[in-house]
Write a protein that holds these residues in place. Structure first.
Motif, mmCIF file in Angstrom:
data_model
loop_
_atom_site.group_PDB
_atom_site.id
_atom_site.type_symbol
_atom_site.label_atom_id
_atom_site.label_comp_id
_atom_site.label_asym_id
_atom_site.label_seq_id
_atom_site.Cartn_x
_atom_site.Cartn_y
_atom_site.Cartn_z
ATOM 1 N N GLY A 172 17.042 3.456 -16.996
ATOM 2 C CA GLY A 172 15.632 3.820 -17.023
ATOM 3 C C GLY A 172 15.318 5.098 -17.770
ATOM 4 O O GLY A 172 14.178 5.540 -17.782
ATOM 5 N N ILE A 227 8.263 2.227 -17.161
ATOM 6 C CA ILE A 227 9.612 1.673 -16.981
ATOM 7 C C ILE A 227 9.563 0.322 -16.276
ATOM 8 O O ILE A 227 10.212 -0.631 -16.690
ATOM 9 N N SER A 228 8.766 0.217 -15.202
ATOM 10 C CA SER A 228 8.722 -1.048 -14.461
ATOM 11 C C SER A 228 8.090 -2.167 -15.276
ATOM 12 O O SER A 228 8.542 -3.315 -15.209
ATOM 13 N N ASN A 229 7.070 -1.881 -16.096
ATOM 14 C CA ASN A 229 6.484 -2.912 -16.957
ATOM 15 C C ASN A 229 7.481 -3.392 -18.000
ATOM 16 O O ASN A 229 7.578 -4.588 -18.277
ATOM 17 N N SER A 268 7.044 5.812 -14.053
ATOM 18 C CA SER A 268 7.428 4.675 -13.227
ATOM 19 C C SER A 268 6.752 3.388 -13.702
ATOM 20 O O SER A 268 7.389 2.329 -13.770
ATOM 21 N N LYS A 269 5.481 3.488 -14.057
ATOM 22 C CA LYS A 269 4.730 2.319 -14.523
ATOM 23 C C LYS A 269 5.276 1.821 -15.864
ATOM 24 O O LYS A 269 5.472 0.618 -16.049
ATOM 25 N N ARG A 283 10.701 -3.385 -17.761
ATOM 26 C CA ARG A 283 11.734 -4.177 -17.071
ATOM 27 C C ARG A 283 11.214 -5.548 -16.654
ATOM 28 O O ARG A 283 11.932 -6.540 -16.748
ATOM 29 N N ALA A 284 9.981 -5.587 -16.186
ATOM 30 C CA ALA A 284 9.440 -6.836 -15.636
ATOM 31 C C ALA A 284 9.192 -7.897 -16.698
ATOM 32 O O ALA A 284 9.616 -9.039 -16.552
ATOM 33 N N GLN A 322 11.889 10.173 -13.738
ATOM 34 C CA GLN A 322 11.303 8.839 -13.711
ATOM 35 C C GLN A 322 10.403 8.624 -12.505
ATOM 36 O O GLN A 322 9.975 7.504 -12.245
ATOM 37 N N THR A 323 10.090 9.697 -11.781
ATOM 38 C CA THR A 323 9.330 9.554 -10.545
ATOM 39 C C THR A 323 7.826 9.691 -10.725
ATOM 40 O O THR A 323 7.083 9.322 -9.826
ATOM 41 N N GLU A 327 4.029 8.845 -11.784
ATOM 42 C CA GLU A 327 3.356 7.548 -11.775
ATOM 43 C C GLU A 327 3.377 6.901 -13.165
ATOM 44 O O GLU A 327 3.674 5.710 -13.304
#
Length: 183
Positions: free
Chosen positions: A152, A122-124, A119-120, A126-127, A113-114, A116
């Motif tokens: 994740g 997964i974070s989108n 990470s993008k 979640r957000a 999950q590291t 770019e």
């Protein structure tokens, strides 16, 4: 006991109706034929309250697909995707047609999950339950809903051709199922 039997009967009716409404060869096979693991059999995966228990599945991509199939969100074999574009290791697309809408569910697994892209994505998810492959969101499908497992590792993209209360509720429930599928 009657409640569990009623739920199993309702799931069987749902599977027959859902399969009968599909137009794609990839989605017209029964949910049971898409999985060969013992834990994906609904009887083995039901919790005491009659719901599908994510803890009864190993945390692998194939078991994630089996869990989502057993939960009624996808069916068939699906189509393999090139998942590297979003930083994932594996991905599959499932297309399901019904009298209400046609929806596409994409499932992905991230073992690393590291990166770019991973990470993008997964974070989108979640957000704000969104998915942005590119910086601009102008060309993004209006009806795409994203959900990620608590750890994740697993991501679902759910795109629907309709925008109404029943499709929104289905997306939400599918997202909640994904969020529960975690280590």
């Amino acid at each position: 006991m009657n409640k569990i039997l009623s739920i199993i009967a309702a799931a069987a009716v749902f599977a027959v109706i859902f399969t009968g409404c599909t137009g794609d060869a990839e989605t017209s096979s029964s949910a049971a034929s898409g999985s060969e693991t013992a834990s994906s059999e609904q009887g083995a995966a039901l919790s005491a309250d009659g719901t599908i228990d994510p803890d009864k599945y190993e945390k692998t991509f194939d078991e994630f697909v089996a869990y989502m199939t057993d939960s009624g969100y996808i069916n068939g074999e699906g189509v393999e995707l090139t998942a590297a574009a979003i930083g994932a290791d594996k991905g599959k697309r499932f297309t399901v047609s019904s009298t209400v809408s046609k929806h596409t569910v994409e499932l992905y697994e991230f073992t690393d999950q590291t990166s770019e892209a991973a990470s993008k994505a997964i974070s989108n998810a979640r957000a704000d339950h969104s998915f942005h492959l590119f910086e601009s969101t102008e060309n993004q499908t209006k009806y795409t809903y994203a959900a990620v497992s608590a750890d994740g590792r697993f991501l679902m993209l759910y795109t629907d051709s309709a925008d109404n209360d029943s499709t929104a509720e289905q997306k939400q429930k599918a997202g909640e199922a994904v969020e529960k599928f975690s280590k």
